[in-house]
Design a protein around this motif. Structure first.
Motif, PDB file in Angstrom:
ATOM      1  N   TRP A   1     -59.643   7.916  14.924  1.00  0.00           N
ATOM      2  CA  TRP A   1     -59.685   9.219  14.252  1.00  0.00           C
ATOM      3  C   TRP A   1     -61.013   9.905  14.495  1.00  0.00           C
ATOM      4  CZ3 TRP A   1     -57.679  13.377  12.779  1.00  0.00           C
ATOM      5  CH2 TRP A   1     -58.255  14.187  11.825  1.00  0.00           C
ATOM      6  N   ARG A   2     -62.116   9.165  14.439  1.00  0.00           N
ATOM      7  CA  ARG A   2     -63.431   9.737  14.710  1.00  0.00           C
ATOM      8  C   ARG A   2     -63.512  10.247  16.151  1.00  0.00           C
ATOM      9  NH1 ARG A   2     -66.698   5.429  13.997  1.00  0.00           N
ATOM     10  NH2 ARG A   2     -66.895   5.844  11.761  1.00  0.00           N
ATOM     11  N   THR A   3     -62.966   9.479  17.094  1.00  0.00           N
ATOM     12  CA  THR A   3     -62.997   9.888  18.501  1.00  0.00           C
ATOM     13  C   THR A   3     -62.236  11.191  18.716  1.00  0.00           C
ATOM     14  OG1 THR A   3     -63.159   7.574  19.221  1.00  0.00           O
ATOM     15  CG2 THR A   3     -62.408   9.189  20.848  1.00  0.00           C
ATOM     16  N   LEU A   4     -61.024  11.277  18.161  1.00  0.00           N
ATOM     17  CA  LEU A   4     -60.216  12.490  18.320  1.00  0.00           C
ATOM     18  C   LEU A   4     -60.845  13.672  17.591  1.00  0.00           C
ATOM     19  CD1 LEU A   4     -56.631  10.979  17.917  1.00  0.00           C
ATOM     20  CD2 LEU A   4     -57.828  11.558  20.034  1.00  0.00           C
ATOM     21  N   ARG A   5     -61.414  13.414  16.409  1.00  0.00           N
ATOM     22  CA  ARG A   5     -62.045  14.491  15.642  1.00  0.00           C
ATOM     23  C   ARG A   5     -63.244  15.061  16.386  1.00  0.00           C
ATOM     24  NH1 ARG A   5     -62.821  11.788  11.380  1.00  0.00           N
ATOM     25  NH2 ARG A   5     -65.046  11.287  11.589  1.00  0.00           N
ATOM     26  N   ILE A   6     -64.100  14.199  16.908  1.00  0.00           N
ATOM     27  CA  ILE A   6     -65.287  14.664  17.622  1.00  0.00           C
ATOM     28  C   ILE A   6     -64.889  15.368  18.912  1.00  0.00           C
ATOM     29  CG2 ILE A   6     -67.304  13.854  18.911  1.00  0.00           C
ATOM     30  CD1 ILE A   6     -67.762  11.788  16.757  1.00  0.00           C
TER      31      ILE A   6
ATOM     32  N   GLU B   1     -72.515  12.173  13.320  1.00  0.00           N
ATOM     33  CA  GLU B   1     -71.495  12.845  14.121  1.00  0.00           C
ATOM     34  C   GLU B   1     -71.978  14.216  14.580  1.00  0.00           C
ATOM     35  OE1 GLU B   1     -67.609  13.028  12.489  1.00  0.00           O
ATOM     36  OE2 GLU B   1     -67.546  10.905  11.924  1.00  0.00           O
TER      37      GLU B   1
ATOM     38  N   ALA C   1     -62.034  16.981  19.542  1.00  0.00           N
ATOM     39  CA  ALA C   1     -61.441  18.283  19.213  1.00  0.00           C
ATOM     40  C   ALA C   1     -62.507  19.283  18.782  1.00  0.00           C
ATOM     41  CB  ALA C   1     -60.398  18.107  18.114  1.00  0.00           C
ATOM     42  N   LEU C   2     -63.455  18.840  17.964  1.00  0.00           N
ATOM     43  CA  LEU C   2     -64.521  19.747  17.521  1.00  0.00           C
ATOM     44  C   LEU C   2     -65.391  20.181  18.689  1.00  0.00           C
ATOM     45  CD1 LEU C   2     -65.858  21.120  15.116  1.00  0.00           C
ATOM     46  CD2 LEU C   2     -67.222  19.057  14.751  1.00  0.00           C
TER      47      LEU C   2
ATOM     48  N   GLU D   1     -59.975   4.081  12.108  1.00  0.00           N
ATOM     49  CA  GLU D   1     -61.077   4.976  11.783  1.00  0.00           C
ATOM     50  C   GLU D   1     -61.829   5.404  13.047  1.00  0.00           C
ATOM     51  OE1 GLU D   1     -65.237   5.027   9.147  1.00  0.00           O
ATOM     52  OE2 GLU D   1     -63.912   3.270   9.144  1.00  0.00           O
TER      53      GLU D   1
END
Length: 287
Positions: free
Chosen positions: A71-76, A153, A78-79, A68
């Motif tokens: 995934w949070r690291t990559l999501r933030i 986030e 990328a955004l 988790e």
């Protein structure tokens, strides 16, 4: 004459050698030691052992808690990269079309935040986004009530965009310096619309700057520590904050090293794939 030829043959090696030695000492050796540390066994009672094991990687890649966080690291990251590109590319285009002294003034405004410590900027955003900060005070004035912004986030992404935006604007602006404005005028003269001119003339020119800027922003955002630590809080963790916790709080250095290696490999794979994708698309557009 033979001695001169031999010296000329070794000149490139001698020129590169100091930088190669420095790179090896500051990058390769620490990475090697971290990789070695990540495969050493650990016992909470006795500490690090000399036995080699891959159990740390198995635990990290199968534990939902760590997955988790990854995934949070990559999501933030990328955004943050997408928002920086959406803001930075038009900003760089406008900056490239400005004339002195306005260009110099706005360039200083863009680069100015880099002169302030990231910790100071993170504290500034925490005060702005807090329950009694200026943002919530403005929402109160409009009758919208208090909104929880800090330790989310959204707050992390906002602060990261503020920090990373110059790293997107400068490479794109540098790429636009190679584009003669007369080429755009020629496209307009030949009947192309502004949208077509930007898509067929300007956009291929800025792809190199956009690629380099995106890679820098993504890499820095994914490995960011100060902003997630101060704005995300203790519960909303990213990869760098988890590594810090494993090293400093849990004293489990092998697990912290394993997390760092996993994040490094993931970043490298993503950035290499993105690089190939953009280069292939650029060749197709230019072709």
């Amino acid at each position: 004459m033979t001695a001169d030829r031999r010296l000329g043959h070794w000149t490139p090696v001698l020129l590169v050698l100091p930088g190669a030695l420095l790179f090896t000492a500051l990058v390769v050796v620490p990475l090697g030691l971290t990789a070695w540390l990540s495969v050493l066994d650990y016992d909470s009672a006795t500490g690090i052992k000399d036995t080699v094991t891959l159990s740390h990687y198995t635990a990290i890649l199968t534990d939902g808690y760590y997955l988790e966080i990854f995934w949070r690291t990559l999501r933030i990251a990328a955004l943050t990269t997408l928002i920086c590109a959406a803001i930075g590319v038009p900003e760089a285009y406008v900056l490239a079309r400005m004339h002195d002294p306005w260009r110099s003034i706005f360039l200083v405004v863009i680069i100015g935040p880099l002169l302030v410590s990231v910790v100071v900027r993170a504290f500034g955003w925490s005060m702005l986004l807090g329950s009694t900060g200026l943002v919530n005070q403005a929402l109160h004035a409009f009758g919208l009530g208090t909104v929880r912004l800090l330790y989310t986030e959204t707050a992390i992404v906002v602060a990261l965009v503020h920090v990373m935006l110059p790293f997107m604007v400068i490479p794109v602006w540098t790429s636009l310096q190679k584009l003669d404005p007369a080429i755009e005028a020629a496209a307009w003269t030949l009947g192309a619309s502004r949208l077509t001119t930007i898509r067929r003339v300007v956009f291929p020119e800025i792809m190199t700057g956009l690629l380099s800027g995106s890679l820098v922003v993504f890499g820095l955002a994914a490995s960011s520590f100060a902003i997630p630590g101060l704005i995300g809080g203790r519960r909303l963790k990213m990869a760098a904050t988890v590594v810090y916790d494993e090293y400093m709080h849990e004293l489990n250095w092998p697990v912290g090293a394993a997390i760092a290696i996993v994040v490094l490999l993931a970043n490298m794979l993503i950035m290499l794939g993105y690089n190939r994708l953009v280069e292939a698309r650029t060749r197709k557009t230019l072709g």
